[in-house]
Design an enzyme around this catalytic site. Structure first.
Site, short mmCIF file in Angstrom:
data_model
loop_
_atom_site.label_atom_id
_atom_site.label_comp_id
_atom_site.label_asym_id
_atom_site.label_seq_id
_atom_site.Cartn_x
_atom_site.Cartn_y
_atom_site.Cartn_z
N GLN A 184 -5.81 -2.80 9.07
CA GLN A 184 -5.39 -4.08 8.51
C GLN A 184 -5.94 -5.23 9.35
O GLN A 184 -5.75 -5.26 10.57
CB GLN A 184 -3.85 -4.11 8.43
CG GLN A 184 -3.29 -5.33 7.76
CD GLN A 184 -3.76 -5.50 6.32
OE1 GLN A 184 -3.82 -4.54 5.55
NE2 GLN A 184 -4.13 -6.71 5.96
N LYS A 224 0.84 -1.20 0.00
CA LYS A 224 0.00 0.00 0.00
C LYS A 224 0.89 1.26 0.00
O LYS A 224 0.66 2.19 -0.77
CB LYS A 224 -0.91 -0.02 1.24
CG LYS A 224 -1.77 1.20 1.41
CD LYS A 224 -2.16 1.41 2.86
CE LYS A 224 -1.04 1.95 3.70
NZ LYS A 224 -0.77 3.38 3.61
N ASP A 271 -11.59 1.07 2.48
CA ASP A 271 -11.67 -0.38 2.29
C ASP A 271 -13.13 -0.80 2.05
O ASP A 271 -13.39 -1.94 1.65
CB ASP A 271 -11.18 -1.11 3.55
CG ASP A 271 -9.88 -1.86 3.31
OD1 ASP A 271 -9.56 -2.10 2.13
OD2 ASP A 271 -9.22 -2.22 4.29
#
Ligand code: NDP
Length: 295
Positions: free
Chosen positions: A97, A53, A120
């Protein structure tokens, strides 16, 4: 003849498009878009994903930051960090995450993320908006598959799409998106899972087979119809002493035998993976533009 859906190339093109726009904005004196990540503990796959990322952000000129916390961080402390990021006007979007350590309620943490920064697309609010076809952040991996279908111009309308897997982050949104009344979808869609009886009888009906099952090389040639389009979302790192790295990446599909049967297929690596990171960058850019009233 089998043709490959080159996710790596598409990802590169999209990154160049974003980078160009960001250069123009920063030349006008605006700050760059900022994508942050929260990383708890040291899980190998999570560390790699967050590093990718950061690399993606560098390539398009975004600011990238990682908030690292030890495995034993309390839920309260983590929620405070989420609140901080929700209120920081310099952060356009961020991800938490997953997986989180067992003592932390993952759902609670995810739903604490501001929906406007949830790049996300994992919060209940964004998933609900997705189902209702309202403006939202789509989950990165299914969004990447949609981007691939859009950019390749494949005809999907009226086709039978079979999705194997029903996780909240891949299979279920994929199923929803492929059923939409959109040019890149309009499929008749079937979703299969671990309780499906005679899985192969469903996969063999698929004009478009999307596999997100989490089992290495599970889909074999006898499970695929001649001339199908096969999209392999799976990613597995397996030991390989013949490689300098000591490992190689394989998918949920046994490509050595399935690929010759396909009209279109995604390679692994270089198929869905690169577009997942790009989707995150696209969502961050969208959040940035909204925050700056640029669209
Ligand atoms: P999950 O483990 O959360 O879900 C797997 C799904 O497959 C479940 O719905 C499960 O069914 C179903 N399943 C398991 N075994 C069978 C079986 N024998 N027959 C039919 N269905 C079965 O995985 P994810 O959705 O998170 O990930 C799927 C794959 O995609 C993994 O390989 C992962 O590494 C990869 N991935 C890749 C990404 C990328 O960037 N390209 C991003 C995210 C994931 P049930 O619900 O009944 O348990």
């Amino acid at each position: 003849m089998t043709q490959f859906l080159d996710g790596k190339l598409m990802a590169q093109q999209i990154k160049e498009e974003i980078a160009n726009e960001v250069r123009q904005l920063t030349a006008k004196g605006m700050r760059a878009p900022h994508l942050a990540a929260v990383l708890v503990g040291n899980d190998g796959a999570s560390v790699t994903y967050v590093a990718n990322k950061e690399k993606g952000c560098n390539e398009v000129g975004f600011t990238s930051s990682v908030y690292r916390y030890p495995e034993n961080i309390s839920e309260d402390e983590l929620l405070k960090s989420i609140e901080f990021m929700n209120n920081d006007p310099e952060i356009d979007g961020y991800i938490v995450q997953l997986p989180l350590p067992k003592h932390i309620d993952e759902k609670k943490v995810i739903n604490a993320i501001s929906p406007e920064k949830d790049v996300d697309g994992f919060t209940s609010i964004n998933l609900g908006r997705m189902v209702l076809n309202e403006d939202c952040f789509l989950p990165a991996t299914p969004m990447g598959v949609v981007t691939m279908l859009q950019r390749s111009g494949l005809e999907t309308s009226g086709k039978h799409c079979v999705v194997v897997g029903r996780s909240n982050i891949v299979g279920t949104p994929m199923f929803n998106l492929m059923s939409r009344n959109e040019k890149w979808a309009n499929c008749t869609t079937t979703v299969c899972h671990s309780r499906t009886k005679d899985l192969a009888s469903f996969t063999r009906q698929a004009d478009i087979l999307i596999v997100a099952i989490g089992k290495p090389e599970f889909i074999t040639a006898d499970m695929v119809k001649d001339g199908a389009t096969v999209i392999d979302v799976g990613i597995h790192r397996i030991p390989d002493e013949t490689r300098k790295s000591g490992y190689r990446i394989i998918g949920d599909v046994k490509h050595s035998e399935v690929d010759p049967k396909c009209e279109w297929v995604t390679p692994v690596p270089g198929g869905c993976g690169p577009l997942t990171i790009v989707s995150l960058l696209q969502n961050t850019y969208k959040a940035y533009k909204k925050a700056h009233n640029l669209q």
